[in-house]
Design a protein around this motif. Structure first.
Motif, PDB file in Angstrom:
ATOM      1  N   SER A 148       0.764  -1.372   0.124  1.00  0.00           N
ATOM      2  CA  SER A 148      -0.020  -0.064   0.014  1.00  0.00           C
ATOM      3  C   SER A 148       0.751   1.088   0.048  1.00  0.00           C
ATOM      4  O   SER A 148       0.640   2.146  -0.715  1.00  0.00           O
ATOM      5  CB  SER A 148      -1.012   0.008   1.201  1.00  0.00           C
ATOM      6  N   THR A 149       2.123   1.080   0.582  1.00  0.00           N
ATOM      7  CA  THR A 149       2.936   2.188   0.870  1.00  0.00           C
ATOM      8  C   THR A 149       3.597   2.564  -0.646  1.00  0.00           C
ATOM      9  O   THR A 149       3.499   3.614  -1.053  1.00  0.00           O
ATOM     10  CB  THR A 149       4.130   2.007   1.523  1.00  0.00           C
ATOM     11  N   LEU A 150       3.809   1.772  -1.534  1.00  0.00           N
ATOM     12  CA  LEU A 150       4.399   1.414  -3.038  1.00  0.00           C
ATOM     13  C   LEU A 150       3.386   2.032  -3.750  1.00  0.00           C
ATOM     14  O   LEU A 150       3.493   2.740  -4.641  1.00  0.00           O
ATOM     15  CB  LEU A 150       5.027   0.113  -3.218  1.00  0.00           C
ATOM     16  N   MET A 151       1.951   1.757  -3.475  1.00  0.00           N
ATOM     17  CA  MET A 151       0.857   1.906  -4.187  1.00  0.00           C
ATOM     18  C   MET A 151       0.804   3.641  -4.183  1.00  0.00           C
ATOM     19  O   MET A 151       0.445   4.251  -5.283  1.00  0.00           O
ATOM     20  CB  MET A 151      -0.307   1.585  -3.982  1.00  0.00           C
ATOM     21  N   ARG A 152       0.507   4.048  -2.965  1.00  0.00           N
ATOM     22  CA  ARG A 152       0.592   5.498  -2.620  1.00  0.00           C
ATOM     23  C   ARG A 152       1.767   6.349  -3.290  1.00  0.00           C
ATOM     24  O   ARG A 152       1.346   7.353  -3.929  1.00  0.00           O
ATOM     25  CB  ARG A 152       0.465   5.770  -1.210  1.00  0.00           C
ATOM     26  N   LEU A 153       2.719   5.853  -3.404  1.00  0.00           N
ATOM     27  CA  LEU A 153       3.915   6.498  -3.941  1.00  0.00           C
ATOM     28  C   LEU A 153       3.896   6.390  -5.462  1.00  0.00           C
ATOM     29  O   LEU A 153       4.087   7.565  -6.092  1.00  0.00           O
ATOM     30  CB  LEU A 153       5.319   5.695  -3.544  1.00  0.00           C
TER      31      LEU A 153
ATOM     32  N   GLU B 130      13.272   5.500  -7.625  1.00  0.00           N
ATOM     33  CA  GLU B 130      13.675   5.673  -9.244  1.00  0.00           C
ATOM     34  C   GLU B 130      14.119   4.530 -10.016  1.00  0.00           C
ATOM     35  O   GLU B 130      13.844   4.339 -11.059  1.00  0.00           O
ATOM     36  CB  GLU B 130      14.755   7.017  -9.391  1.00  0.00           C
ATOM     37  N   GLU B 131      14.857   3.895  -9.393  1.00  0.00           N
ATOM     38  CA  GLU B 131      15.443   2.570  -9.955  1.00  0.00           C
ATOM     39  C   GLU B 131      14.165   1.366 -10.197  1.00  0.00           C
ATOM     40  O   GLU B 131      14.130   0.740 -11.355  1.00  0.00           O
ATOM     41  CB  GLU B 131      16.476   1.766  -9.109  1.00  0.00           C
ATOM     42  N   PHE B 132      13.383   1.203  -9.153  1.00  0.00           N
ATOM     43  CA  PHE B 132      12.219   0.674  -9.459  1.00  0.00           C
ATOM     44  C   PHE B 132      11.175   1.077 -10.649  1.00  0.00           C
ATOM     45  O   PHE B 132      10.627   0.472 -11.172  1.00  0.00           O
ATOM     46  CB  PHE B 132      11.283   0.742  -8.179  1.00  0.00           C
ATOM     47  N   ARG B 133      11.105   2.477 -10.593  1.00  0.00           N
ATOM     48  CA  ARG B 133      10.178   3.089 -11.591  1.00  0.00           C
ATOM     49  C   ARG B 133      10.741   2.766 -13.062  1.00  0.00           C
ATOM     50  O   ARG B 133       9.843   2.226 -14.000  1.00  0.00           O
ATOM     51  CB  ARG B 133      10.201   4.471 -11.468  1.00  0.00           C
ATOM     52  N   LYS B 134      12.141   2.910 -13.056  1.00  0.00           N
ATOM     53  CA  LYS B 134      12.751   2.380 -14.413  1.00  0.00           C
ATOM     54  C   LYS B 134      12.610   1.116 -14.957  1.00  0.00           C
ATOM     55  O   LYS B 134      11.997   0.694 -16.049  1.00  0.00           O
ATOM     56  CB  LYS B 134      14.134   2.747 -14.441  1.00  0.00           C
ATOM     57  N   VAL B 135      12.574   0.107 -13.953  1.00  0.00           N
ATOM     58  CA  VAL B 135      12.640  -1.419 -14.435  1.00  0.00           C
ATOM     59  C   VAL B 135      11.085  -1.741 -14.650  1.00  0.00           C
ATOM     60  O   VAL B 135      10.831  -2.358 -15.437  1.00  0.00           O
ATOM     61  CB  VAL B 135      12.902  -1.999 -12.985  1.00  0.00           C
ATOM     62  N   LEU B 136      10.312  -0.952 -13.780  1.00  0.00           N
ATOM     63  CA  LEU B 136       8.417  -1.091 -14.087  1.00  0.00           C
ATOM     64  C   LEU B 136       8.205  -0.592 -15.299  1.00  0.00           C
ATOM     65  O   LEU B 136       7.643  -1.312 -16.202  1.00  0.00           O
ATOM     66  CB  LEU B 136       7.853  -0.554 -13.115  1.00  0.00           C
ATOM     67  N   THR B 137       8.695   0.681 -15.818  1.00  0.00           N
ATOM     68  CA  THR B 137       8.586   1.392 -17.056  1.00  0.00           C
ATOM     69  C   THR B 137       8.899   0.297 -18.347  1.00  0.00           C
ATOM     70  O   THR B 137       8.006   0.059 -19.293  1.00  0.00           O
ATOM     71  CB  THR B 137       8.818   2.667 -17.120  1.00  0.00           C
TER      72      THR B 137
END
Length: 425
Positions: A223-228, A385-392
């Motif tokens: 949920s914390t990650l979802m909110r972020l 930000e690294e997570f965002r890059k991998v997810l994208t």
């Protein structure tokens, strides 16, 4: 004493006192002391989530549970004496009890008896917010309750408009209760079918856009990650099953939209009735193109939790989906100290500290999946930000594979998916 002070004192004096609870677990031959401690710690957190406070823990080493009372007669007398002396109101077992064991224990102990499934079902009942989640939990709870009815089970009858045990009710009242519950089960199933049809219609409207579902053990930080990721208010508490409702939100990364869903956290020994009832909600997982498996790497048994989640995914028929493994809470995980410091510690001290070698951990899990694992801390924003890059990158990869002509000739109505907004689900 001032008027304000008297008012505060009155509020404190009249606040409901938490009921005292004791925990009971069997130790099997293959169980280690650390494993039992982890299981009881989790059970204590579940107890706290329910609204009770744990005052003692009982364990007994047995090859198999006693058929009549789960624990042996000597241990039962020890538990009974403790309950009477300390005025305990609830006893909670870390395994499921048979209907006969439940009846025998309530007759012997004269207090509320919970097994693991009933405890989780009651927590879900407290936490459910949407009509679908409430209906699913009520159905699962009544299905669980039906074979276990006794005249002492007044704490299970919250759904009956305050109806409780009446003197001299006997077997006739229990049979009446069973008929009432069977009728409620039928009505709840019909209601759930209608809600599920609406859910199917909603999911059909999402065709043409990549869907990502977050999964993981309960209380790992989903949920914390979802909110972020969505920049929206999402309930995030340091409690097991802080939320049991599935939500779907639109996320835009690098001007590219996709749907991100947060699902109920998994837990070991998740009640069978609950899994069956929640299958429609968990359809978010089955129909997702990509899963984000969030792991609390600071938990001493995080690898066991990974196995529980993987096993549940397999049971749901979603074990073959691409997965981004997101190791969360690295900021509070016990990292490996410097070599000089390690040399001053004994092997026992090192083992007890539970140090994590992130480099070796990354190498180990990188071999198991084509997607490189990510190490992050959603609460503090570390490496997000690294997570965002991998997810994208993974979303774009799946999008190009599944919807090659999306940008050219596919038209998807995204107007109802405002960024960060809940879908009515």
């Amino acid at each position: 004493m001032s008027k304000y002070t008297r008012k505060i004192k009155k509020l404190i004096d009249t606040a409901p006192e938490q009921e005292k609870a004791i925990l009971v677990a069997l130790i099997h031959q293959q169980d280690t002391d650390r494993l039992i401690q982890d299981h009881l710690d989790e059970l204590a957190l579940l107890t706290e989530t329910l609204g009770a406070t744990t005052v003692h823990r009982f364990t007994q080493r047995l090859e198999k549970p006693d058929v009549k009372t789960f624990v042996g007669s000597g241990k039962l007398e020890e538990i009974k004496s403790y309950i009477e002396f300390f005025d305990v109101k609830i006893v909670i077992f870390d395994d499921d009890l048979s209907p006969s064991q439940m009846r025998n224990l309530e007759n012997e102990l004269k207090i509320k008896v919970y097994d693991r499934s009933l405890l989780i079902l009651d927590i879900f009942l407290q936490r459910a917010q949407t009509a679908q989640a409430k209906t699913q939990v009520e159905l699962a709870r009544f299905q669980y309750l039906l074979p276990r009815l006794t005249r002492m089970w007044t704490h299970l009858e919250r759904q009956r408009g305050g109806t409780s045990t009446r003197g001299g009710a006997g077997e006739k009242e229990i049979e009446t209760d069973k008929r009432d519950i069977r009728a409620k089960i039928t009505l709840l199933k019909e209601k759930l079918q209608k809600i599920e049809k609406q859910g199917i219609t909603q999911r059909k409207g999402r065709e043409g856009i990549v869907r990502v579902a977050m999964v993981g053990y309960t209380n790992v930080g989903k949920s914390t990650l979802m909110r972020l990721m969505t920049k929206a208010d999402v309930l995030a508490e340091n409690k097991l099953f802080a939320t049991v409702d599935s939500t779907v939100r639109k996320v835009v990364l690098d001007n590219f939209p996709f749907l991100l869903s947060d699902t109920v956290g998994f837990i070991r020994k998740l009640p069978t009735h609950l899994i069956e009832s929640f299958k429609s909600t968990l359809a978010e997982i089955k129909e997702a193109d990509l899963l984000v498996h969030v792991v609390d790497v600071s938990h001493p048994s995080f690898e066991d939790q990974i196995n529980v989640v993987n096993q549940t995914l397999n049971e749901l028929g979603a074990g073959d989906k691409p997965v981004i493994l997101a190791f969360n809470k690295i900021d509070i995980a016990p990292k490996m100290p410097e070599e000089a410091e390690m040399m001053e510690m004994s092997e026992i001290e090192v083992e007890e500290a539970g140090y994590i070698d992130f480099e070796k951990l990354e190498q180990s899990y990188a071999k198991k999946s084509p997607i490189k694992p990510v190490f992050m801390a959603a609460e503090s924003g570390l490496n997000v930000e690294e997570f965002r890059k991998v997810l994208t990158a993974e979303v774009l990869k799946i999008h190009q594979k599944i919807y090659p002509h999306y940008l050219e000739d596919e038209v998807v109505d995204m107007s109802r998916f405002k960024e960060g907004e809940d879908e009515a689900y």
